[in-house]
Design a protein around this motif. Structure first.
Motif, PDB file in Angstrom:
ATOM      1  N   PHE A 618      59.125  24.405  28.920  1.00 44.91           N
ATOM      2  CA  PHE A 618      59.530  23.788  27.658  1.00 44.91           C
ATOM      3  C   PHE A 618      59.781  22.282  27.804  1.00 44.91           C
ATOM      4  O   PHE A 618      59.625  21.534  26.841  1.00 44.91           O
ATOM      5  CB  PHE A 618      60.759  24.508  27.093  1.00 44.91           C
ATOM      6  N   GLN A 619      60.161  21.830  28.991  1.00 46.91           N
ATOM      7  CA  GLN A 619      60.237  20.377  29.207  1.00 46.91           C
ATOM      8  C   GLN A 619      58.859  19.748  29.057  1.00 46.91           C
ATOM      9  O   GLN A 619      58.690  18.720  28.396  1.00 46.91           O
ATOM     10  CB  GLN A 619      60.795  20.073  30.606  1.00 46.91           C
ATOM     11  N   THR A 620      57.869  20.402  29.657  1.00 45.93           N
ATOM     12  CA  THR A 620      56.493  19.886  29.556  1.00 45.93           C
ATOM     13  C   THR A 620      56.004  19.930  28.112  1.00 45.93           C
ATOM     14  O   THR A 620      55.375  18.976  27.621  1.00 45.93           O
ATOM     15  CB  THR A 620      55.555  20.707  30.452  1.00 45.93           C
ATOM     16  N   ALA A 621      56.300  20.996  27.413  1.00 49.29           N
ATOM     17  CA  ALA A 621      55.868  21.121  26.017  1.00 49.29           C
ATOM     18  C   ALA A 621      56.526  20.056  25.148  1.00 49.29           C
ATOM     19  O   ALA A 621      55.893  19.482  24.246  1.00 49.29           O
ATOM     20  CB  ALA A 621      56.196  22.515  25.493  1.00 49.29           C
ATOM     21  N   GLY A 622      57.807  19.762  25.376  1.00 48.94           N
ATOM     22  CA  GLY A 622      58.490  18.720  24.609  1.00 48.94           C
ATOM     23  C   GLY A 622      57.842  17.362  24.806  1.00 48.94           C
ATOM     24  O   GLY A 622      57.647  16.600  23.845  1.00 48.94           O
ATOM     25  N   ALA A 623      57.488  17.050  26.063  1.00 46.07           N
ATOM     26  CA  ALA A 623      56.829  15.774  26.341  1.00 46.07           C
ATOM     27  C   ALA A 623      55.459  15.711  25.665  1.00 46.07           C
ATOM     28  O   ALA A 623      55.081  14.687  25.078  1.00 46.07           O
ATOM     29  CB  ALA A 623      56.696  15.581  27.852  1.00 46.07           C
TER      30      ALA A 623
END
Length: 732
Positions: A618-623
């Protein structure tokens, strides 16, 4: 003092430890570059018997400007102490650089001194920066005298120069600036110029002839008396006007002849309290001469008219925790309070600290407390540490002559204080104290540097730390936004000396790179983005989808994250992960690699997998979502804007305002100040004022100064923004 009939014999030349503050005189020489300060110091040392010929000590070196950098640049770049003895007095002569880039060294000299000699050239006149220093000294009541040099120059006119000094320094009372002597000229040469061969004392009406190489007293011819009568009468009236005896003027106007002794005593008192500023003349000594013209008169002025250290109020002193502490001025038996006014590194003995003792007595091999506070903004960490004092010495050129002690009111060099920096306080280890720091100019010229090689990179940090420890007018910055190492200096000459010292003293070679300002990005309008991070390669996979909306916020808002997910589309434990990814991407930028600011990011929807979703996914998706939103939006590039205040002479106000406008600046207003100067306030993009410290000096002929502070970031003009975008695309 300077017009006494008797003269004081010079000492053997070796500066020894003073035993009483009353026998000490601390004098700083002030003047523009090329005015002749260093030459004058060497001439005074010659007259005092401290050198074997002008400017030379026993090892063949000079008493001032002995640093290799000074030899290469052919000008003073640092404060130099030259102690001499004259008639039972110890005189600490503090030679300061005249170039504006080294004003930090000048201010250190003013801090260490009790009186000032302003050296002005008859060939060049009085410049604006010298006037400004005079006003600073006047504001604190420092006694001052004026020495006119370069009288050997063609068209040099001492009388005209004294009138110029009275206009420049006299303020509302030009009769407080008057000559004590008039030059005596020899026969005219083939070029029509008559060299100065001696002086005529206005009070004593004696001739002091230097034509033989030594000062000889004689009676003036009858033909000279009418020439000096007007100047003598004006001098006497000027002295009497400053007398503490209010009956003296009435007696003088009534026709009474005021005796010589009374005039000299009143003159000495007026000079010592900063109410009267005598003008003297100095000219080069003839080849092989033992005394330079005017040097005996200057030494008599210093010993007879300048104040003792007792009359110098101690700067504010507090305990380490900030409680005020009363310190009796110049008490040799009081608590130790000393200040490091200069720090230098010697390749053989290590760090050497020039110290002014304000209270107590400093002795070799004792342990002292070193306190340094208040310079954290310049790369100096606050510190409190005990250190053992090494040897005490009096500098003389490259030599260091040992001292047994240093009493209150005196100056000495201290070896091996490895932690002490310029501006630090030395005190007793069981009674630690802290002195109020003196005002230092802000360095406003940025120098972005990189190590030249891997070997230099290993030594760069230590070399820069030592450089900044020696010179508090430099500021070291590790810029977190541009990732540059920036050394802030006062000007080009200051920067040149810093780089030369890094290379020659610390063995560090550096390369200059373009200085970058910290730009920012923001969204110009609303946008939306979807971040999809789904990977399945066998075993545990990665699954995270989030949808965001981005909208701009007012300046200064930063990054605001809002959760509006409905129905648990994104599990609660992963919402902070989305925010973390968004903020990480914002720090990296979305268009040109500069930090994103002033936006609201709203998480509106998403999807998760019961097994494959994770914090990292989800960190990657947010970025990714933020980057997609930026791809479909107009991104503004923001530049920092500084609020600039320029203090400039009225003659240059128009030129300064025009120049600021040419830098895309907005003039906010002007304000009239004292001394014929105007304060101009403006807002200017920082990208336009990287070299303003240099350009303003050229524009105002060295008479203006400015300060700056960050105001805000605001959008750049499209054409400039586009150039930066193109550069970012080319770099990628």
């Amino acid at each position: 003092m300077g017009d006494k009939a008797n003269t004081h014999p010079g000492a053997a030349g070796r500066a020894t430890a003073a035993d009483h503050p009353a026998s000490i005189r601390n004098v700083v020489l002030v003047g523009h570059s090329g005015s002749g300060k260093t030459t004058l110091v060497e001439a005074l040392a010659l007259t005092a018997g401290a050198v074997n010929r002008a400017g030379r000590v026993e090892d063949g070196g000079t008493v001032s400007d002995y640093d290799e950098i000074e030899h290469r640049q052919q000008r003073s770049v640092q404060l130099s102490l030259v102690p001499v003895e004259w008639g039972g007095y110890k005189i600490n002569l503090l030679d300061t650089p005249g170039y504006a880039d080294f004003v930090g060294e000048l201010r250190a000299g003013l801090r260490a001194a009790d009186a000032a000699l302003f050296v002005v050239s008859a060939a060049d006149g009085v410049d604006g920066s010298t006037r400004m220093v005079w006003e600073e000294c006047a504001a604190v009541g420092m006694p001052r005298a004026i020495v006119v040099t370069h009288l050997e120059a063609a068209r040099a006119d001492f009388e005209e120069m004294t009138r110029t000094c009275a206009e420049a320094f006299g303020g509302d009372d030009p009769d407080a600036v008057l000559p004590l002597y008039l030059p005596l000229h020899g026969p005219q040469g083939p070029d029509g110029h008559a060299p100065v061969t001696g002086l005529t004392g206005l009070l004593s009406q004696k001739l002091f002839d230097y034509s033989s190489g030594e000062r000889k007293e004689a009676e003036p011819g009858e033909d000279l008396l009418p020439e000096i009568e007007e100047a003598r009468n004006r001098l006497i009236e000027g002295i009497i006007a400053e007398s503490e005896d209010e009956t003296l003027m009435d007696r003088y106007l009534g026709g009474e002849e005021i005796d010589f002794k009374t005039l000299v005593e009143d003159l000495e008192r007026a000079v010592a309290r900063g109410a009267f500023h005598p003008v003297l003349a100095a000219a080069p000594a003839s080849e092989g001469a033992r005394q330079g013209i005017g040097t005996v008169e200057l030494l008599e002025l210093v010993t007879g008219g300048f104040p003792t250290p007792f009359e110098h109020p101690t700067p504010g002193v507090t305990t380490i925790d900030g409680k005020p502490r009363e310190i009796k001025p110049c008490d040799t038996e009081g608590p130790l309070v000393a200040e490091v006014v200069k720090t230098a590194s010697d390749p053989y003995v290590g760090r050497i600290s020039l110290v002014r003792v304000f209270s107590g007595t400093l002795r070799p091999d004792e342990t002292v407390h070193v306190s340094g506070h208040g310079l954290a903004d310049r790369g100096h960490e606050d510190h409190d540490v005990d250190e053992r004092v090494g040897a005490l010495s009096a500098p003389f050129g490259k030599q260091q002559r040992s001292l047994t002690h240093c009493i209150a009111g005196d100056l000495a060099c201290v070896a091996k204080l490895s932690r002490a920096e310029t501006g630090d306080t030395l005190s007793a280890k069981d009674d630690p104290l802290l002195m109020e720091p003196w005002e230092m100019p802000d360095p406003l010229l940025p120098l972005a540097i990189e190590a030249h090689s891997k070997a230099d990179e290993d030594k760069l940090s230590q070399g820069l730390a030592r450089l900044v420890a020696e010179d508090p007018t430099m500021r070291l910055e590790q810029n977190p936004d541009t990732h540059q190492v920036v050394l802030w200096c006062l000007g080009e000459a200051h920067a040149d000396v810093a780089l030369e010292r890094l290379r020659s003293r610390y063995g560090v070679q550096v390369d200059l790179v373009p200085h970058r300002v910290a730009l920012r990005e923001t969204f110009a309008d609303k946008s939306a983005g979807r971040g999809r991070h789904v990977k399945q390669s066998g075993g545990h996979g990665q699954f995270a989808i989030c949808e965001i909306e981005v909208e701009p916020l007012p300046g200064g808002s930063g990054i605001e994250f809002v959760d509006k997910v409905i129905g648990g589309a994104v599990p609660r434990q992963f919402i902070p992960s989305v925010e973390k990814g968004v903020r990480a991407q914002a720090a990296r930028g979305v268009a040109t690699g500069h930090q994103l600011i002033d936006v609201r990011v709203t998480l509106v929807d998403g999807k998760a997998h019961s097994v494959d979703s994770s914090d990292a996914a989800f960190q990657t998706a947010g970025a990714l979502a933020l980057r997609e939103a930026a791809a479909d939006a107009r991104i503004h590039l923001l530049e920092p804007v500084a609020e600039v205040s320029v203090l400039v002479g009225d003659d240059y106000v128009g030129a300064v305002m025009s120049d600021l406008s040419g830098r895309r600046g907005r003039v906010l207003g002007t304000e009239q100040t004292n001394g014929g100067r105007t304060l101009v306030r403006a807002e200017v993009p920082e990208i336009e004022i990287g070299r303003y410290a240099i350009d303003l000096r050229s524009l105002s002929h060295g008479t203006a100064r400015f300060d700056r502070s960050y105001a805000r970031h605001e959008p750049m003009p499209p054409q400039i923004s586009e150039r930066i975008r193109e550069g970012a695309r080319d770099a990628s």
